[in-house]
Design an enzyme around this catalytic site. Structure first.
Site, PDB file in Angstrom:
ATOM      1  N   ASP A   1      -5.214   4.323 -14.381  1.00 29.91           N
ATOM      2  CA  ASP A   1      -5.181   3.336 -13.305  1.00 29.91           C
ATOM      3  C   ASP A   1      -6.412   2.435 -13.320  1.00 29.91           C
ATOM      4  O   ASP A   1      -6.305   1.204 -13.336  1.00 29.91           O
ATOM      5  CB  ASP A   1      -5.060   4.039 -11.951  1.00 29.91           C
ATOM      6  CG  ASP A   1      -3.790   4.865 -11.845  1.00 29.91           C
ATOM      7  OD1 ASP A   1      -2.839   4.583 -12.600  1.00 29.91           O
ATOM      8  OD2 ASP A   1      -3.751   5.793 -11.019  1.00 29.91           O
TER       9      ASP A   1
ATOM     10  N   ASP B   1       0.841  -1.186   0.000  1.00 28.01           N
ATOM     11  CA  ASP B   1       0.000   0.000   0.000  1.00 28.01           C
ATOM     12  C   ASP B   1       0.885   1.248   0.000  1.00 28.01           C
ATOM     13  O   ASP B   1       2.029   1.214   0.423  1.00 28.01           O
ATOM     14  CB  ASP B   1      -0.931   0.009   1.221  1.00 28.01           C
ATOM     15  CG  ASP B   1      -0.180  -0.108   2.531  1.00 28.01           C
ATOM     16  OD1 ASP B   1       0.716  -0.967   2.608  1.00 28.01           O
ATOM     17  OD2 ASP B   1      -0.475   0.647   3.467  1.00 28.01           O
ATOM     18  N   SER B   2       0.357   2.363  -0.478  1.00 30.08           N
ATOM     19  CA  SER B   2       1.098   3.628  -0.609  1.00 30.08           C
ATOM     20  C   SER B   2       2.401   3.422  -1.366  1.00 30.08           C
ATOM     21  O   SER B   2       3.444   3.953  -1.005  1.00 30.08           O
ATOM     22  CB  SER B   2       1.393   4.224   0.781  1.00 30.08           C
ATOM     23  OG  SER B   2       0.206   4.486   1.484  1.00 30.08           O
TER      24      SER B   2
ATOM     25  N   SER C   1      -4.954   3.022  -4.546  1.00 26.78           N
ATOM     26  CA  SER C   1      -6.166   3.814  -4.346  1.00 26.78           C
ATOM     27  C   SER C   1      -7.227   3.461  -5.378  1.00 26.78           C
ATOM     28  O   SER C   1      -8.402   3.277  -5.038  1.00 26.78           O
ATOM     29  CB  SER C   1      -5.846   5.307  -4.392  1.00 26.78           C
ATOM     30  OG  SER C   1      -5.245   5.651  -5.628  1.00 26.78           O
ATOM     31  N   ALA C   2      -6.847   3.378  -6.647  1.00 20.38           N
ATOM     32  CA  ALA C   2      -7.808   3.008  -7.686  1.00 20.38           C
ATOM     33  C   ALA C   2      -8.297   1.578  -7.480  1.00 20.38           C
ATOM     34  O   ALA C   2      -9.478   1.281  -7.713  1.00 20.38           O
ATOM     35  CB  ALA C   2      -7.184   3.157  -9.072  1.00 20.38           C
ATOM     36  N   ALA C   3      -7.415   0.692  -7.042  1.00 17.32           N
ATOM     37  CA  ALA C   3      -7.822  -0.696  -6.783  1.00 17.32           C
ATOM     38  C   ALA C   3      -8.863  -0.747  -5.672  1.00 17.32           C
ATOM     39  O   ALA C   3      -9.821  -1.523  -5.742  1.00 17.32           O
ATOM     40  CB  ALA C   3      -6.602  -1.538  -6.415  1.00 17.32           C
TER      41      ALA C   3
ATOM     42  N   SER D   1      -1.003   2.240  -7.648  1.00 15.25           N
ATOM     43  CA  SER D   1      -2.414   2.604  -7.758  1.00 15.25           C
ATOM     44  C   SER D   1      -3.294   1.768  -6.843  1.00 15.25           C
ATOM     45  O   SER D   1      -4.358   1.281  -7.230  1.00 15.25           O
ATOM     46  CB  SER D   1      -2.912   2.480  -9.203  1.00 15.25           C
ATOM     47  OG  SER D   1      -4.139   3.157  -9.338  1.00 15.25           O
TER      48      SER D   1
END
Length: 436
Positions: free
Chosen positions: A202, A151-152, A158-160, A156
């Site tokens: 993304d 993560d981070s 966030s898009a996932a 992507s």
């Protein structure tokens, strides 16, 4: 090439058990959204200008186990974040910059904010669905977890996450939504609800990819195609096609993209460059996007651009050319050529797009020297996270060891903040997001 190895049966069993415990329902009732992370070998930072990009998913990502809640209540827990997120699907969601939004209302309650803000993508998914006229009645009870240490990371995630929530809410409410619609919905989450000025690369990669293929997306026309890798021939006269793995090297930097003004500023600079070029060529009526500027117009009028705007435009037009050449190299199985274009993309991102910070640039340089690496670049905007590389399958162990050792020499503090087990990760290509 075979079927993607992720998620494993044990991963699915674990998340189903967790949701069953949360909801009091049977394990057999639990559905799981598989939403992979993506990499962008070529097409860096041009999707928001309507450029052509390439992407593929990897066999790592987000898992969201869920059951319909039999009422409008949404209850979410996370494997990465503390607290429990709760809201109702009949609540009206507003963008975060709206003074009446959830996050603004709770801005002065730090403890509450810590527990609930990780659910902003779930609320954003509801916002996107409402924004397009969907009236949801069925909530979900769900448990979200991501691949350890990724993560981070510039993959992507966030898009996932956004895609995962969309698919879960749509499934629970028996909504039939095509991938192209969900690309738009996830854009609404990030552009309107969260205020991030990114393009559609993304979510397109996550929703449209196919195992083993390179996804090509024209971000202006929204047209996409899948480029299959060439089949390895057994004929001895045919050149052997090298097998590859995807290497991810993590920097230890985890600053969230939405809090770094550098990304949105560069998008604005690309638009400013497009406006100057369009006005100069007598086409000021067109939307100020570099995709609306013909390459010949750029060559004719680029001298009118301020130096920093000229660099942004140069990255756009040279990256579009690298994408075109990269598609040919991929289809022909020329991984060395494909890798060289990836590395050139990385260099242009640094010199022309002027993104990335010193540790990320150092990591990029290390990868270029690592044994068996065909090519490397930042994954994401280069302000935090990881670098990606395509590496010869026979050299993955040597490459991973080299990168770990060399990065530690240059950035011992940051390197020590990474998990030794996931500081360098070897991945394979993945498939598209789906509910199983």
């Amino acid at each position: 090439m075979g079927v993607s190895s992720w998620p494993s049966k044990s991963e699915l069993d674990e998340i189903k058990k967790k949701v069953a415990e949360m909801s009091g329902r049977g394990v057999e009732e639990v559905r799981v959204v598989v939403s992979p992370y993506r990499i962008c070998p070529l097409g860096a930072h041009i999707d928001h200008q309507g450029g052509t990009v390439t992407a593929m998913t990897i066999n790592k990502g987000i898992l969201l186990g869920f059951v319909p809640s039999n009422d409008s209540q949404v209850i979410l827990q996370s494997g990465q974040f503390k607290g429990e997120v709760m809201f109702r699907v009949d609540d009206i969601q507003l963008p975060r910059d709206n003074p009446n939004s959830f996050d603004k209302i709770h801005a002065d309650h730090s403890a509450k904010k810590e527990e609930c803000n990780w659910g902003s993508y779930a609320r954003g998914a509801l916002y996107a669905l409402q924004r397009r006229g969907n009236h949801l009645k069925q909530g979900i009870t769900g448990y979200l977890c991501g691949s350890d240490g990724l993560d981070s990371s510039g993959l992507s995630s966030s898009a996932a996450v956004g895609v995962a929530y969309l698919l879960a809410l749509e499934t629970a409410n028996n909504l039939t939504v095509c991938p192209e619609e969900n690309i738009e919905y996830d854009r609404l989450i990030e552009n309107e609800y969260l205020g991030l000025k990114n393009g559609i690369l993304d979510q397109s990669a996550i929703l449209l990819s196919k195992y083993g293929c390179l996804t090509c997306m024209n971000c202006k026309t929204k047209e996409h195609k899948l480029i299959n890798p060439p089949k390895v021939q057994s004929n001895l006269k045919t050149e052997t096609k090298k097998a590859f793995k995807i290497l991810l090297a993590f920097s230890g930097l985890k600053q969230a993209l939405t809090t770094n003004p550098g990304y949105n500023r560069r998008v604005t600079e690309c638009q400013e460059a497009a406006k100057v070029l369009l006005v100069s060529s007598g086409k000021e009526g067109l939307e100020p996007l570099l995709s609306n500027v013909e390459p010949e117009v750029y060559k004719a009028y680029k001298s009118k651009l301020e130096p920093h705007l000229a660099r942004r435009a140069e990255h756009y037009f040279s990256e579009n050319m690298r994408v075109s050449k990269g598609l040919e190299a991929w289809a022909s199985g020329h991984l060395e050529d494909f890798g060289q274009l990836i590395s050139a993309s990385g260099l242009s991102s640094i010199q022309n797009y002027e993104c990335g910070c010193e540790p990320m640039k150092q990591l990029y340089e290390i990868l270029l020297k690592a044994p068996g690496v065909f090519g490397a670049r930042f994954s994401g905007a280069g302000f935090r996270g990881c670098c990606l590389a395509f590496v010869d399958s026979d050299y993955t162990t040597e490459a991973a060891s080299y990168v770990k050792n060399e990065y530690y020499k240059l950035q011992p503090v940051l390197a020590s903040q990474t998990n030794p087990a996931t500081a360098v990760v070897i991945c394979e290509a993945g498939d598209c997001a789906q509910v199983i």
